[in-house]
Design a protein around this motif. Structure first.
Motif, PDB file in Angstrom:
ATOM      1  N   ASP A 140      16.808  12.919  -9.370  1.00  0.00           N
ATOM      2  CA  ASP A 140      18.054  12.682  -8.892  1.00  0.00           C
ATOM      3  C   ASP A 140      17.922  11.942  -7.287  1.00  0.00           C
ATOM      4  O   ASP A 140      18.727  11.546  -5.988  1.00  0.00           O
ATOM      5  CB  ASP A 140      18.945  13.276  -8.938  1.00  0.00           C
ATOM      6  N   SER A 141      16.572  11.448  -7.338  1.00  0.00           N
ATOM      7  CA  SER A 141      15.707  11.187  -5.656  1.00  0.00           C
ATOM      8  C   SER A 141      13.480  11.419  -5.695  1.00  0.00           C
ATOM      9  O   SER A 141      13.856  11.390  -6.683  1.00  0.00           O
ATOM     10  CB  SER A 141      15.690  12.466  -4.621  1.00  0.00           C
ATOM     11  N   LEU A 142      13.654  10.819  -4.977  1.00  0.00           N
ATOM     12  CA  LEU A 142      12.098  10.453  -5.010  1.00  0.00           C
ATOM     13  C   LEU A 142      11.271  11.760  -4.611  1.00  0.00           C
ATOM     14  O   LEU A 142      11.917  12.248  -3.933  1.00  0.00           O
ATOM     15  CB  LEU A 142      11.832   8.829  -3.689  1.00  0.00           C
ATOM     16  N   VAL A 143      10.262  11.393  -5.599  1.00  0.00           N
ATOM     17  CA  VAL A 143       9.003  12.624  -5.653  1.00  0.00           C
ATOM     18  C   VAL A 143       8.320  12.343  -4.447  1.00  0.00           C
ATOM     19  O   VAL A 143       8.030  13.392  -3.913  1.00  0.00           O
ATOM     20  CB  VAL A 143       7.919  13.250  -6.764  1.00  0.00           C
ATOM     21  N   SER A 144       8.041  11.395  -3.874  1.00  0.00           N
ATOM     22  CA  SER A 144       7.199  11.630  -2.361  1.00  0.00           C
ATOM     23  C   SER A 144       7.541  11.834  -1.746  1.00  0.00           C
ATOM     24  O   SER A 144       8.439  11.822  -1.392  1.00  0.00           O
ATOM     25  CB  SER A 144       6.658   9.769  -2.344  1.00  0.00           C
ATOM     26  N   PRO A 145       6.569  12.307  -0.659  1.00  0.00           N
ATOM     27  CA  PRO A 145       6.662  13.111   0.907  1.00  0.00           C
ATOM     28  C   PRO A 145       7.899  11.905   1.336  1.00  0.00           C
ATOM     29  O   PRO A 145       7.410  11.140   1.481  1.00  0.00           O
ATOM     30  CB  PRO A 145       5.039  13.104   1.205  1.00  0.00           C
ATOM     31  N   GLU A 146       8.305  11.928   2.482  1.00  0.00           N
ATOM     32  CA  GLU A 146       8.760  12.081   2.801  1.00  0.00           C
ATOM     33  C   GLU A 146       7.755  10.624   4.148  1.00  0.00           C
ATOM     34  O   GLU A 146       8.460   9.716   4.794  1.00  0.00           O
ATOM     35  CB  GLU A 146      10.059  12.292   4.049  1.00  0.00           C
ATOM     36  N   ILE A 147       6.900  11.323   4.501  1.00  0.00           N
ATOM     37  CA  ILE A 147       6.293  10.787   5.573  1.00  0.00           C
ATOM     38  C   ILE A 147       5.858   9.756   5.374  1.00  0.00           C
ATOM     39  O   ILE A 147       5.706   8.806   6.163  1.00  0.00           O
ATOM     40  CB  ILE A 147       5.101  11.649   5.652  1.00  0.00           C
ATOM     41  N   LEU A 148       5.540   9.138   3.975  1.00  0.00           N
ATOM     42  CA  LEU A 148       5.214   7.822   3.312  1.00  0.00           C
ATOM     43  C   LEU A 148       5.939   6.777   4.394  1.00  0.00           C
ATOM     44  O   LEU A 148       5.769   6.121   4.962  1.00  0.00           O
ATOM     45  CB  LEU A 148       4.812   8.175   2.399  1.00  0.00           C
ATOM     46  N   TRP A 149       7.408   7.000   4.375  1.00  0.00           N
ATOM     47  CA  TRP A 149       8.566   5.852   4.959  1.00  0.00           C
ATOM     48  C   TRP A 149       7.727   5.821   6.736  1.00  0.00           C
ATOM     49  O   TRP A 149       8.346   4.525   7.012  1.00  0.00           O
ATOM     50  CB  TRP A 149       9.964   6.436   4.944  1.00  0.00           C
ATOM     51  N   ARG A 150       6.978   6.451   7.148  1.00  0.00           N
ATOM     52  CA  ARG A 150       6.137   6.153   8.441  1.00  0.00           C
ATOM     53  C   ARG A 150       5.429   5.272   8.854  1.00  0.00           C
ATOM     54  O   ARG A 150       5.529   4.073   9.879  1.00  0.00           O
ATOM     55  CB  ARG A 150       5.790   7.455   9.130  1.00  0.00           C
ATOM     56  N   TYR A 151       4.784   4.646   7.349  1.00  0.00           N
ATOM     57  CA  TYR A 151       3.606   3.443   7.133  1.00  0.00           C
ATOM     58  C   TYR A 151       4.208   2.360   6.960  1.00  0.00           C
ATOM     59  O   TYR A 151       3.829   1.523   6.825  1.00  0.00           O
ATOM     60  CB  TYR A 151       2.862   3.930   6.866  1.00  0.00           C
ATOM     61  N   VAL A 152       5.691   2.910   6.659  1.00  0.00           N
ATOM     62  CA  VAL A 152       6.629   0.701   5.894  1.00  0.00           C
ATOM     63  C   VAL A 152       6.797   0.132   7.047  1.00  0.00           C
ATOM     64  O   VAL A 152       6.352   0.412   8.145  1.00  0.00           O
ATOM     65  CB  VAL A 152       7.852   1.545   5.382  1.00  0.00           C
ATOM     66  N   ASP A 153       6.568  -1.452   6.850  1.00  0.00           N
ATOM     67  CA  ASP A 153       6.307  -2.063   7.716  1.00  0.00           C
ATOM     68  C   ASP A 153       5.279  -2.604   9.027  1.00  0.00           C
ATOM     69  O   ASP A 153       4.097  -2.173  10.249  1.00  0.00           O
ATOM     70  CB  ASP A 153       7.308  -2.308   8.943  1.00  0.00           C
ATOM     71  N   GLN A 154       3.886  -1.288   7.788  1.00  0.00           N
ATOM     72  CA  GLN A 154       2.953  -1.126   8.891  1.00  0.00           C
ATOM     73  C   GLN A 154       1.521  -2.347   8.199  1.00  0.00           C
ATOM     74  O   GLN A 154       1.561  -1.932   6.694  1.00  0.00           O
ATOM     75  CB  GLN A 154       1.747   0.156   9.273  1.00  0.00           C
ATOM     76  N   GLU A 159       0.863  -1.240  -0.149  1.00  0.00           N
ATOM     77  CA  GLU A 159      -0.524  -0.041  -0.347  1.00  0.00           C
ATOM     78  C   GLU A 159       0.717   1.466   0.089  1.00  0.00           C
ATOM     79  O   GLU A 159      -0.141   2.189  -0.473  1.00  0.00           O
ATOM     80  CB  GLU A 159      -0.877  -0.022   0.933  1.00  0.00           C
ATOM     81  N   THR A 160       1.908   1.554   1.279  1.00  0.00           N
ATOM     82  CA  THR A 160       2.643   2.248   0.253  1.00  0.00           C
ATOM     83  C   THR A 160       3.373   2.586  -0.130  1.00  0.00           C
ATOM     84  O   THR A 160       3.545   3.098  -0.696  1.00  0.00           O
ATOM     85  CB  THR A 160       3.735   1.749   2.023  1.00  0.00           C
ATOM     86  N   VAL A 161       4.152   1.296  -0.913  1.00  0.00           N
ATOM     87  CA  VAL A 161       4.921   1.466  -2.468  1.00  0.00           C
ATOM     88  C   VAL A 161       3.746   1.845  -4.005  1.00  0.00           C
ATOM     89  O   VAL A 161       4.778   2.415  -4.297  1.00  0.00           O
ATOM     90  CB  VAL A 161       5.160  -0.351  -2.458  1.00  0.00           C
ATOM     91  N   SER A 162       2.180   1.270  -3.358  1.00  0.00           N
ATOM     92  CA  SER A 162       1.583   1.842  -4.701  1.00  0.00           C
ATOM     93  C   SER A 162       1.352   3.915  -3.965  1.00  0.00           C
ATOM     94  O   SER A 162       1.288   4.570  -5.515  1.00  0.00           O
ATOM     95  CB  SER A 162       0.179   1.297  -3.981  1.00  0.00           C
ATOM     96  N   LYS A 163       1.514   3.822  -2.591  1.00  0.00           N
ATOM     97  CA  LYS A 163       0.723   5.017  -2.777  1.00  0.00           C
ATOM     98  C   LYS A 163       2.535   5.996  -3.622  1.00  0.00           C
ATOM     99  O   LYS A 163       2.160   7.480  -3.737  1.00  0.00           O
ATOM    100  CB  LYS A 163       1.037   5.831  -0.896  1.00  0.00           C
ATOM    101  N   ILE A 164       3.567   5.689  -3.290  1.00  0.00           N
ATOM    102  CA  ILE A 164       5.278   6.764  -3.483  1.00  0.00           C
ATOM    103  C   ILE A 164       4.418   6.443  -5.069  1.00  0.00           C
ATOM    104  O   ILE A 164       5.006   7.398  -5.896  1.00  0.00           O
ATOM    105  CB  ILE A 164       6.361   4.911  -3.070  1.00  0.00           C
TER     106      ILE A 164
END
Length: 208
Positions: free
Chosen positions: A187-201, A107-112
């Motif tokens: 040269d970097s991901l465009v998605s908001p950094e806050i999305l990484w808070r939801y990995v492994d959930q 789900e998080t990857v899809s949002k990214i």
């Protein structure tokens, strides 16, 4: 045979210096037309991304069925992709790469992936360079667009260098037309950094 021809033409573009700096490439129309023809379950756009930007394609785009279907549908009409290069994924580190691979984080990857895709509109580099554009609407939501800066000391005294930053710090390295759409390598991901808070959930709060 067509795929082999496309790969050879892509290699020729590299030799000719098409990837040397940020620019919008106006490739011959006969080359661009190849990107709109579906081949089995993959069209030329997917084949191109899998070969030139394998980390983005395999880890971020391919798991997102919605994005893949949207791009297949609109390949002949227009799309915009912000594609992090291999160096961008190298900067993420092994932990984050493994999190992108983990099925629990689909789900998080899809949002990214959504944040890297404008599925129904072609937004070329000259538009992103315009003075009156403050952001673009991706499939994931609005993403900031601003001038890139260089020089200075700890951000003080830095000056615009004529480039473009997407999101918080993803600088466009190069841009080129692909069929009816456009690809902006960043040269970097465009998605908001806050999305990484939801990995492994299991679920992003508020998502469906």
């Amino acid at each position: 045979m067509q795929r082999l021809t496309f790969v050879l033409l892509t290699a020729l573009g590299v030799v000719c210096g098409f990837t040397s700096r940020a620019q919008l490439l106006n490739l011959p129309q006969s080359w661009l037309a190849m990107s709109t023809e579906a081949q089995g379950n993959q069209n030329e756009l997917e084949l191109f991304l899998a070969e030139r930007y394998p980390s983005f394609y395999q880890l971020v785009m391919k798991p997102n069925e919605k994005v893949v279907k949207t791009l297949r549908k609109n390949a002949s009409f227009g799309f915009t992709l912000f594609v992090p290069n291999e160096a961008a994924f190298g900067k993420l580190g092994e932990k984050k790469i493994n999190q992108l691979r983990d099925a629990r984080n689909l789900e998080t990857v899809s949002k990214i992936s959504d944040y890297h895709t404008i599925g129904d509109e072609t937004v070329p580099l000259d538009v992103l360079l315009g003075d009156n554009i403050g952001g673009v609407l991706t499939m994931g939501g609005e993403v900031r667009v601003g001038p890139s800066q260089s020089g200075g000391f700890f951000g003080i005294g830095a000056k615009d260098d004529g480039g473009v930053v997407i999101g918080s710090n993803a600088k466009i390295v190069q841009s080129f037309q692909f069929g009816a759409g456009v690809i902006h390598e960043v040269d970097s991901l465009v998605s908001p950094e806050i999305l990484w808070r939801y990995v492994d959930q299991l679920r992003i709060p508020g998502s469906k």
